[in-house]
Design an enzyme around this catalytic site. Structure first.
Site, PDB file in Angstrom:
ATOM      1  N   CYS A   2       0.896  -1.070   0.020  1.00  0.00           N
ATOM      2  CA  CYS A   2      -0.039   0.106  -0.019  1.00  0.00           C
ATOM      3  C   CYS A   2       0.883   1.195  -0.023  1.00  0.00           C
ATOM      4  O   CYS A   2       2.106   1.049  -0.148  1.00  0.00           O
ATOM      5  CB  CYS A   2      -0.949  -0.030   1.249  1.00  0.00           C
ATOM      6  SG  CYS A   2      -1.831  -1.455   1.354  1.00  0.00           S
ATOM      7  N   GLY A  76       2.686  -3.011   3.480  1.00  0.00           N
ATOM      8  CA  GLY A  76       3.548  -4.305   3.435  1.00  0.00           C
ATOM      9  C   GLY A  76       2.883  -5.457   3.814  1.00  0.00           C
ATOM     10  O   GLY A  76       1.628  -5.704   3.799  1.00  0.00           O
TER      11      GLY A  76
END
Length: 655
Positions: A2, A76
């Site tokens: 993200c 992550g």
């Protein structure tokens, strides 16, 4: 995977939420699936989501704990999150999502900053503790995921990308002379620096706390080189240890609610991890590779051996010189740094192929060369150290021909290269001995700097002194190979390999890369392998090759090391020359930006324009890319930087 962004402002200003919205708008590629903002003075957290685990809207971020006193925006993956979640549930924590993100919230509640020792993942996150009025920033052990910040007066702005920080009008936009000099020496910024003044990155393996008392940084993990080696294990013991760890590291990196593919370069590393997936977990593995129309750089024949052996569903992209020239400005926009090679460009095209194939996640073999001693620079250092004991020897430097048989092709070139490799030969007490030759070679590029830029940066000696001051205690007591691996990993792994060629080129097309070889358990185990087994004679990756024997085809194990490279000068000159090249390298633009000597650049451009680009030396090719990319960085981020006037999408607001 993200994009995260946010502001903590203890000055009681209320304008942060719109700014964070614009920050998210600067990086839609990192989170095309959803976005959200949490705002409660003095904190604003923003998140742009690429959905991989818990695809439902309940997994949208920012995410909170039960009483909404702890909030997180996370980029992550935590690969061991199912095991961590089970333990937290047993202790009474209640979850409202199935995400790994929420595990971090409750793990923080349970363990505070001791949580990092329990994580196996690749991550960057910002966690707000409302009770303590404190922001916790953290980054994974080896720096796979990026995290940048700008600190002002009682105010902190952070994000996954620098361009998002520049959407904050309080953030300065200027290139830093010293960091530019460092990049033109060792390819990357040093430590927590970035190419931009007052924009910093959180170092790998660190967390930071920002509260009313200011910002403090603290390491929670260090590169394990220099650890005591284990002499009790045999070669076979180490082979079995590495095989077992790689199997598990690959297994947990397949955890996703979307399909996982794999990059396949034709080398040992990616073929090994793909073989593990194919044999143990997925009989319909999709693999992806990049090839070149120029046969000097192409590895398609080795990729075919790997594909035929594995029987994967394979797709490849063929990269021509014109492709690299065409996309280079976009590559620089995503890299956010001057580059000295065009290598990131083909990887941008590769990640686009993956995205066009409806994949979001790929395994890659990156990191194996650092962990298992696979680079030629390690062998160079070993040969040069051996040669330095008898500098006048005619036989010892002949060993270099084993590394570069395609360069030492005749007596004339052999004599020239022996002279090249002899530079600084006897400086064996230098803490940077393994890299001195490369840094001297690259440092020459600063001859193209303008007088003002030269005056604003230090010499190579100054650079080495600064690097030496950052080294851990006992560094000079380590063996030469261990010191070389540490230097390569410390400077090159996170700031270039995993950034310019990794995260930034993958996320440009909304693709998440996962790296089994960079599982910290593998890193720590490999560091304990005696150096004589990490490199046996001049056989690099000795233990890994033994572990791969019988699993992947012998020709891929026994092939000569071929560094990943891409074409340079002919990408920017000749038929179909991109318009931006002449604009960025014009005398007027060079003078206006002020980084380079116009007369020297003009001579280099003339050599390329007259069709003699194929005669450029390696240094001249690197200079060309460095100059052009620096000009593009200035143009894109300083002279012509633009924040969207209107939001690209509405960001879900949570309070």
């Amino acid at each position: 995977m993200c994009g995260i962004a946010g502001i903590v402002d203890f000055n009681n200003r209320e304008a942060a939420a719109p700014v964070v919205g614009r920050m998210l708008d600067m990086m839609p590629h990192r989170g095309p699936d959803a976005s959200g903002i949490y705002h409660c003075q003095p904190v604003t957290l923003g998140h742009a989501r690429l959905s991989i685990i818990d695809l439902s809207a309940s997994g949208d971020q920012p995410i909170h704990n039960e009483d909404k006193t702890v909030w997180i925006t996370f980029n992550g993956e935590i690969f061991n999150y199912p095991e961590l979640r089970s333990g937290l549930v047993e202790k009474g924590h209640r979850f409202y999502t199935r995400t790994d993100t929420e595990v971090l919230v409750h793990l923080y509640e349970e363990h505070g900053t001791d949580m990092f020792a329990r994580l196996n993942g690749q991550f960057a996150f910002a966690l707000w503790d409302g009770r303590k009025q404190s922001l916790l920033l953290a980054r994974d052990r080896v720096g796979i995921r990026p995290l940048f910040y700008h600190r002002g007066n009682r105010r902190l702005t952070f994000s996954s990308e620098i361009k998002a920080i520049f959407a904050d009008p309080d953030a300065p936009r200027a290139l830093d002379a010293q960091t530019l000099s460092d990049i033109f020496t060792c390819w990357t910024a040093m430590g927590g620096a970035t190419p931009f003044t007052d924009i910093h990155q959180l170092p790998p393996g660190h967390f930071a706390r920002f509260d009313r008392d200011g910002l403090t940084l603290q390491p929670y993990w260090v590169l394990p080189f220099g650890a005591e080696t284990d002499e009790s294990k045999t070669e076979e013991d180490w082979v079995e240890t590495i095989r077992a760890l790689l199997l598990d590291a690959t297994r947990i990196r397949l955890r996703a609610d979307v399909p996982v593919g794999a990059y396949l370069s034709g080398g040992i590393d990616s073929t090994y991890t793909s073989t593990v997936v194919k044999r143990h977990f997925n009989n319909r593995l999709h693999t992806f590779s990049v090839g070149f129309t120029d046969p000097r750089f192409d590895e398609a024949s080795f990729q075919k051996i790997a594909v035929d052996s594995l029987g994967t569903e394979h797709r490849a992209v063929r990269c021509a010189e014109a492709d690299i020239g065409r996309i280079f400005p976009r590559v620089v926009w995503h890299a956010e740094t001057p580059l000295l090679r065009t290598g990131p460009s083909p990887l941008f095209l590769l990640s686009r192929l993956v995205r066009d194939s409806d994949f979001k996640v790929v395994l890659t073999g990156e990191g194996a060369d650092e962990v298992f001693a696979g680079y030629n620079i390690f062998k160079e250092a070993k040969i040069r150290r051996f040669w330095a004991r008898h500098p006048d020897s005619k036989m010892r430097p002949a060993l270099l021909a084993r590394l570069y048989p395609y360069i030492f092709k005749d007596a004339k070139s052999g004599a020239f290269l022996q002279s090249f490799f002899k530079r600084n030969l006897t400086d064996v007490d230098s803490p940077a001995y393994s890299h001195l030759l490369r840094w001297h070679n690259t440092d020459v590029l600063k001859g193209f700097f303008s007088a003002d830029l030269r005056n604003g940066s230090d010499s190579l000696t100054g650079f080495i002194d600064r690097y030496a001051q950052s080294l851990p205690d006992g560094f000079m007591g380590w063996d030469l190979l261990t010191r070389a691996q540490y230097t390569e990993s410390r400077l090159f792994l996170s700031n270039y390999l995993l950034s310019s060629q990794g995260d930034r080129m993958a996320m440009a097309n909304s693709i998440e890369g996962r790296f089994p070889f960079l599982d910290h358990r593998i890193f720590e185990a490999a560091a304990r392998i005696p150096s004589r087994l990490r490199m046996r004679g001049l056989t690099e990756k000795y233990i890994l090759k033994k572990a791969a024997r019988g699993l992947i085809p012998d020709p891929l194990i026994d092939r000569a090391k071929q560094p990943y490279r891409a074409p340079i000068s002919r990408c920017f000159f000749g038929d179909g020359q991109p318009d931006y090249v002449s604009e960025m390298l014009s005398d007027d633009t060079l003078k206006r930006y002020g980084y380079f000597d116009g007369k020297k650049v003009a001579r280099l451009v003339a050599k390329c324009s007259q069709g003699r680009g194929s005669l450029l030396s390696e240094r001249e090719n690197m200079a060309l890319v460095g100059i052009l990319s620096t000009q593009l960085v200035h143009h894109q981020f300083i002279e012509d930087f633009r924040v969207p006037a209107t939001r690209r999408r509405e960001h879900a607001a949570i309070r």
